[in-house]
Design a protein around this motif. Sequence first.
Motif, PDB file in Angstrom:
ATOM      1  N   SER A 121       0.826  -1.209   0.000  1.00  0.00           N
ATOM      2  CA  SER A 121       0.000   0.000   0.000  1.00  0.00           C
ATOM      3  C   SER A 121       0.857   1.255   0.000  1.00  0.00           C
ATOM      4  O   SER A 121       1.874   1.328   0.692  1.00  0.00           O
ATOM      5  N   ARG A 122       0.388   2.243  -0.744  1.00  0.00           N
ATOM      6  CA  ARG A 122       1.057   3.533  -0.802  1.00  0.00           C
ATOM      7  C   ARG A 122       0.232   4.572  -0.044  1.00  0.00           C
ATOM      8  O   ARG A 122      -0.993   4.615  -0.186  1.00  0.00           O
ATOM      9  N   PHE A 123       0.927   5.392   0.733  1.00  0.00           N
ATOM     10  CA  PHE A 123       0.300   6.423   1.546  1.00  0.00           C
ATOM     11  C   PHE A 123       0.951   7.764   1.258  1.00  0.00           C
ATOM     12  O   PHE A 123       2.114   7.830   0.865  1.00  0.00           O
ATOM     13  N   SER A 124       0.193   8.819   1.460  1.00  0.00           N
ATOM     14  CA  SER A 124       0.676  10.170   1.239  1.00  0.00           C
ATOM     15  C   SER A 124       0.269  11.042   2.419  1.00  0.00           C
ATOM     16  O   SER A 124      -0.786  10.833   3.019  1.00  0.00           O
ATOM     17  N   HIS A 125       1.114  12.014   2.736  1.00  0.00           N
ATOM     18  CA  HIS A 125       0.785  12.965   3.799  1.00  0.00           C
ATOM     19  C   HIS A 125       0.123  14.149   3.112  1.00  0.00           C
ATOM     20  O   HIS A 125       0.740  14.848   2.317  1.00  0.00           O
ATOM     21  N   LEU A 126      -1.160  14.344   3.377  1.00  0.00           N
ATOM     22  CA  LEU A 126      -1.958  15.351   2.681  1.00  0.00           C
ATOM     23  C   LEU A 126      -2.663  16.236   3.702  1.00  0.00           C
ATOM     24  O   LEU A 126      -3.393  15.718   4.553  1.00  0.00           O
ATOM     25  N   ASP A 127      -2.449  17.531   3.611  1.00  0.00           N
ATOM     26  CA  ASP A 127      -3.109  18.487   4.519  1.00  0.00           C
ATOM     27  C   ASP A 127      -2.945  18.093   5.990  1.00  0.00           C
ATOM     28  O   ASP A 127      -3.895  18.144   6.773  1.00  0.00           O
ATOM     29  N   GLY A 128      -1.748  17.658   6.343  1.00  0.00           N
ATOM     30  CA  GLY A 128      -1.449  17.345   7.738  1.00  0.00           C
ATOM     31  C   GLY A 128      -1.879  15.967   8.208  1.00  0.00           C
ATOM     32  O   GLY A 128      -1.759  15.661   9.394  1.00  0.00           O
ATOM     33  N   ALA A 129      -2.378  15.114   7.310  1.00  0.00           N
ATOM     34  CA  ALA A 129      -2.825  13.773   7.711  1.00  0.00           C
ATOM     35  C   ALA A 129      -2.350  12.725   6.708  1.00  0.00           C
ATOM     36  O   ALA A 129      -2.239  13.004   5.511  1.00  0.00           O
ATOM     37  N   TRP A 130      -2.091  11.528   7.209  1.00  0.00           N
ATOM     38  CA  TRP A 130      -1.760  10.415   6.322  1.00  0.00           C
ATOM     39  C   TRP A 130      -3.040   9.887   5.687  1.00  0.00           C
ATOM     40  O   TRP A 130      -4.068   9.769   6.358  1.00  0.00           O
ATOM     41  N   VAL A 131      -2.976   9.585   4.386  1.00  0.00           N
ATOM     42  CA  VAL A 131      -4.108   9.009   3.667  1.00  0.00           C
ATOM     43  C   VAL A 131      -3.620   7.846   2.804  1.00  0.00           C
ATOM     44  O   VAL A 131      -2.478   7.833   2.349  1.00  0.00           O
ATOM     45  N   TYR A 132      -4.508   6.893   2.595  1.00  0.00           N
ATOM     46  CA  TYR A 132      -4.241   5.753   1.718  1.00  0.00           C
ATOM     47  C   TYR A 132      -4.399   6.212   0.281  1.00  0.00           C
ATOM     48  O   TYR A 132      -5.393   6.854  -0.063  1.00  0.00           O
ATOM     49  N   VAL A 133      -3.422   5.905  -0.572  1.00  0.00           N
ATOM     50  CA  VAL A 133      -3.486   6.276  -1.986  1.00  0.00           C
ATOM     51  C   VAL A 133      -3.977   5.100  -2.818  1.00  0.00           C
ATOM     52  O   VAL A 133      -5.017   5.150  -3.458  1.00  0.00           O
ATOM     53  N   ASP A 134      -3.207   4.020  -2.827  1.00  0.00           N
ATOM     54  CA  ASP A 134      -3.559   2.810  -3.573  1.00  0.00           C
ATOM     55  C   ASP A 134      -2.612   1.702  -3.193  1.00  0.00           C
ATOM     56  O   ASP A 134      -1.731   1.890  -2.349  1.00  0.00           O
ATOM     57  N   GLY A 135      -2.759   0.552  -3.844  1.00  0.00           N
ATOM     58  CA  GLY A 135      -1.881  -0.557  -3.531  1.00  0.00           C
ATOM     59  C   GLY A 135      -1.911  -1.632  -4.601  1.00  0.00           C
ATOM     60  O   GLY A 135      -2.808  -1.684  -5.427  1.00  0.00           O
ATOM     61  N   ASP A 136      -0.891  -2.468  -4.551  1.00  0.00           N
ATOM     62  CA  ASP A 136      -0.795  -3.626  -5.431  1.00  0.00           C
ATOM     63  C   ASP A 136      -1.210  -4.839  -4.608  1.00  0.00           C
ATOM     64  O   ASP A 136      -0.585  -5.152  -3.580  1.00  0.00           O
ATOM     65  N   VAL A 137      -2.258  -5.527  -5.054  1.00  0.00           N
ATOM     66  CA  VAL A 137      -2.887  -6.598  -4.274  1.00  0.00           C
ATOM     67  C   VAL A 137      -2.698  -7.956  -4.927  1.00  0.00           C
ATOM     68  O   VAL A 137      -2.829  -8.080  -6.144  1.00  0.00           O
ATOM     69  N   THR A 138      -2.429  -8.967  -4.101  1.00  0.00           N
ATOM     70  CA  THR A 138      -2.477 -10.359  -4.528  1.00  0.00           C
ATOM     71  C   THR A 138      -3.273 -11.130  -3.473  1.00  0.00           C
ATOM     72  O   THR A 138      -3.218 -10.805  -2.289  1.00  0.00           O
ATOM     73  N   VAL A 139      -4.021 -12.118  -3.917  1.00  0.00           N
ATOM     74  CA  VAL A 139      -4.831 -12.938  -3.006  1.00  0.00           C
ATOM     75  C   VAL A 139      -4.348 -14.375  -3.118  1.00  0.00           C
ATOM     76  O   VAL A 139      -4.121 -14.879  -4.208  1.00  0.00           O
ATOM     77  N   THR A 140      -4.179 -15.011  -1.950  1.00  0.00           N
ATOM     78  CA  THR A 140      -3.745 -16.412  -1.919  1.00  0.00           C
ATOM     79  C   THR A 140      -4.738 -17.245  -1.126  1.00  0.00           C
ATOM     80  O   THR A 140      -5.418 -16.726  -0.245  1.00  0.00           O
TER      81      THR A 140
END
Length: 141
Positions: A121-140
């Motif tokens: 998962s990729r996160f970004s610090h936006l307007d003083g808060a951490w937010v989830y951006v997106d991610g690369d997913v695999t399911v097993t």
Amino acid sequence: MAHRSSRRPTASAPVACPCGLPAGYADCCGRLHRGSAHATSPQELMRSRYSAFVVGDTAYLLRTWHPSTRPPALELDTGLRWQRLEIVATEGGGPFHSEGVVEFRAHYRQAGRNGAMCERSRFSHLDGAWVYVDGDVTVTD
């Protein structure tokens, strides 16, 4: 994580925090879900988002999603039972970083079968808060 049916947290929220840390839910991820605190790192945000999936807090999930990648609505799969979170690795996300990565494995049970969802998962610090951006997913299985 699967998005199918919308559920709100219930009064029977778990006593132990689903994120796997030793604190109780109310003092750990619950305080983030209620808005009385904000995640101080991508890993803390990841743990709180996992807990939000467990307790069905779609409002928190949407609130902590980057506006450029946030879906207009979120429905959780009610047949999926999240069982355990493992943090595999983290990169960046310190007090002087604007981005961070959390790699994790979330174990679940669905239709009588165990499985795991792995995400970088990729996160970004936006307007003083951490937010989830997106991610690369695999399911097993």
